[in-house]
Design a protein around this motif. Sequence first.
Motif, PDB file in Angstrom:
ATOM      1  N   CYS A  15     -19.954 -13.290 -20.450  1.00  0.00           N
ATOM      2  CA  CYS A  15     -18.932 -13.782 -19.706  1.00  0.00           C
ATOM      3  C   CYS A  15     -18.227 -14.535 -19.140  1.00  0.00           C
ATOM      4  O   CYS A  15     -18.808 -14.137 -18.071  1.00  0.00           O
ATOM      5  CB  CYS A  15     -17.741 -12.010 -19.644  1.00  0.00           C
ATOM      6  N   SER A  16     -17.179 -15.121 -19.632  1.00  0.00           N
ATOM      7  CA  SER A  16     -16.614 -16.326 -18.731  1.00  0.00           C
ATOM      8  C   SER A  16     -16.478 -15.670 -17.506  1.00  0.00           C
ATOM      9  O   SER A  16     -15.936 -16.337 -16.285  1.00  0.00           O
ATOM     10  CB  SER A  16     -15.932 -17.169 -19.282  1.00  0.00           C
ATOM     11  N   VAL A  17     -15.585 -14.545 -17.653  1.00  0.00           N
ATOM     12  CA  VAL A  17     -14.948 -13.980 -16.350  1.00  0.00           C
ATOM     13  C   VAL A  17     -15.329 -12.535 -15.229  1.00  0.00           C
ATOM     14  O   VAL A  17     -15.942 -13.834 -13.728  1.00  0.00           O
ATOM     15  CB  VAL A  17     -13.497 -13.174 -16.654  1.00  0.00           C
ATOM     16  N   CYS A  18     -16.586 -12.209 -15.803  1.00  0.00           N
ATOM     17  CA  CYS A  18     -17.229 -11.332 -14.789  1.00  0.00           C
ATOM     18  C   CYS A  18     -18.360 -11.573 -15.070  1.00  0.00           C
ATOM     19  O   CYS A  18     -19.255 -10.715 -14.544  1.00  0.00           O
ATOM     20  CB  CYS A  18     -17.237  -9.309 -15.490  1.00  0.00           C
ATOM     21  N   ARG A  19     -19.216 -11.851 -15.949  1.00  0.00           N
ATOM     22  CA  ARG A  19     -20.068 -12.972 -15.934  1.00  0.00           C
ATOM     23  C   ARG A  19     -21.329 -11.956 -16.158  1.00  0.00           C
ATOM     24  O   ARG A  19     -22.592 -12.633 -16.570  1.00  0.00           O
ATOM     25  CB  ARG A  19     -20.646 -13.099 -14.895  1.00  0.00           C
ATOM     26  N   CYS A  57     -14.633  -9.814 -23.762  1.00  0.00           N
ATOM     27  CA  CYS A  57     -15.456  -8.438 -22.988  1.00  0.00           C
ATOM     28  C   CYS A  57     -15.023  -7.132 -22.191  1.00  0.00           C
ATOM     29  O   CYS A  57     -13.805  -6.751 -23.147  1.00  0.00           O
ATOM     30  CB  CYS A  57     -15.982  -9.500 -21.509  1.00  0.00           C
ATOM     31  N   CYS A  84     -13.981  -6.637 -20.124  1.00  0.00           N
ATOM     32  CA  CYS A  84     -13.285  -7.195 -18.628  1.00  0.00           C
ATOM     33  C   CYS A  84     -11.661  -7.556 -19.474  1.00  0.00           C
ATOM     34  O   CYS A  84     -11.327  -8.501 -18.549  1.00  0.00           O
ATOM     35  CB  CYS A  84     -14.032  -7.109 -18.021  1.00  0.00           C
ATOM     36  N   GLU A  85     -11.453  -7.571 -20.744  1.00  0.00           N
ATOM     37  CA  GLU A  85     -10.734  -8.611 -21.800  1.00  0.00           C
ATOM     38  C   GLU A  85     -11.327 -10.448 -21.232  1.00  0.00           C
ATOM     39  O   GLU A  85     -10.587 -11.140 -22.614  1.00  0.00           O
ATOM     40  CB  GLU A  85      -9.397  -8.290 -21.392  1.00  0.00           C
ATOM     41  N   GLY A  86     -12.205 -10.861 -20.590  1.00  0.00           N
ATOM     42  CA  GLY A  86     -12.302 -11.918 -20.382  1.00  0.00           C
ATOM     43  C   GLY A  86     -12.583 -12.208 -21.527  1.00  0.00           C
ATOM     44  O   GLY A  86     -13.688 -11.461 -22.440  1.00  0.00           O
ATOM     45  N   ARG A 130     -19.074 -16.262 -23.816  1.00  0.00           N
ATOM     46  CA  ARG A 130     -19.493 -17.449 -23.972  1.00  0.00           C
ATOM     47  C   ARG A 130     -20.923 -16.832 -24.813  1.00  0.00           C
ATOM     48  O   ARG A 130     -21.294 -16.567 -24.479  1.00  0.00           O
ATOM     49  CB  ARG A 130     -18.970 -18.304 -23.821  1.00  0.00           C
TER      50      ARG A 130
END
Length: 246
Positions: A128-132, A149, A151-153, A156
Amino acid sequence: MEIRDIERAAEILRPAKRVAVLTGAGISAESGVPTFRGPDGLWRRFRAEDLATPEAFADDPKLVWEWYDWRRGKIAGVAPNPGHTTLAKWERRFPSFTLITQNVDGLHVLAGSRHVLEIHGSLWRTRCSVCREVREDRRAPLAELPPLCFCEGLLRPDVVWFGETLPMEAWRMAETAAEESAVFLVVGTSSVVAPASSLGLVAARAGAHLFEINPEATPMAPLAEGVFRTSASIVLPEIARALGAG
Ligand code: OAD
């Protein structure tokens, strides 16, 4: 240099306590996975800067995902070949055996290798590019692109793109294995992409016996004490048979 001496390689390998192998796209070629720089190579048909950089993903995540998902679709059904399965068996054959791969196809794992340093990541994981968060996926194309994701992120592919650093822990272990190996095999890689291309050199400088398996000439060949100019799926099982016979 053109040495095709299976027996000699087996003699050197037989007593070795520490063996390390670096693989590249060539080991999977006979399973039907495209290489990058061959006549039908991916980088002959696609521009890396449009598809395999953080900038490309920021510009057009759907386009980048379409390419990775196309590759997932191509690779989903392929099976490991005798090159992969030989290396999987060697994990138990040598007291210390390190398999380092630049491949993202997951075929070493599918062949039964339990410890693989995937220094360029895996097509079968997303991050996830937001929460990793990193997630393992089924070996199948994705249902929706680009994937999101929980988390909506934006997810990638968990692969290394041009301009990015390698996963630190895996790279550190790969360097240590190269420094400490008694025998280092470079298999099916053009040896032109840094820093992976430096591992053979690191091993040779530290005193390892260096062998290369590749049907084509590469910059690694002059450093190698033995070069097998044929397919990994043929040579690796031949060396394994010679090893067993001794
Ligand atoms: P390349 O496509 O550059 O090289 C594949 C090598 O495999 C060539 O040297 C071929 O001669 C050899 N080869 C072909 N068939 C073979 C066979 N049956 N047995 C043994 N060797 C064979 O692929 P890599 O060296 O893996 O990076 O490329 C390195 C990196 O460049 C990749 O990991 C990828 C790419 O950009 C990233 O995506 C970060």
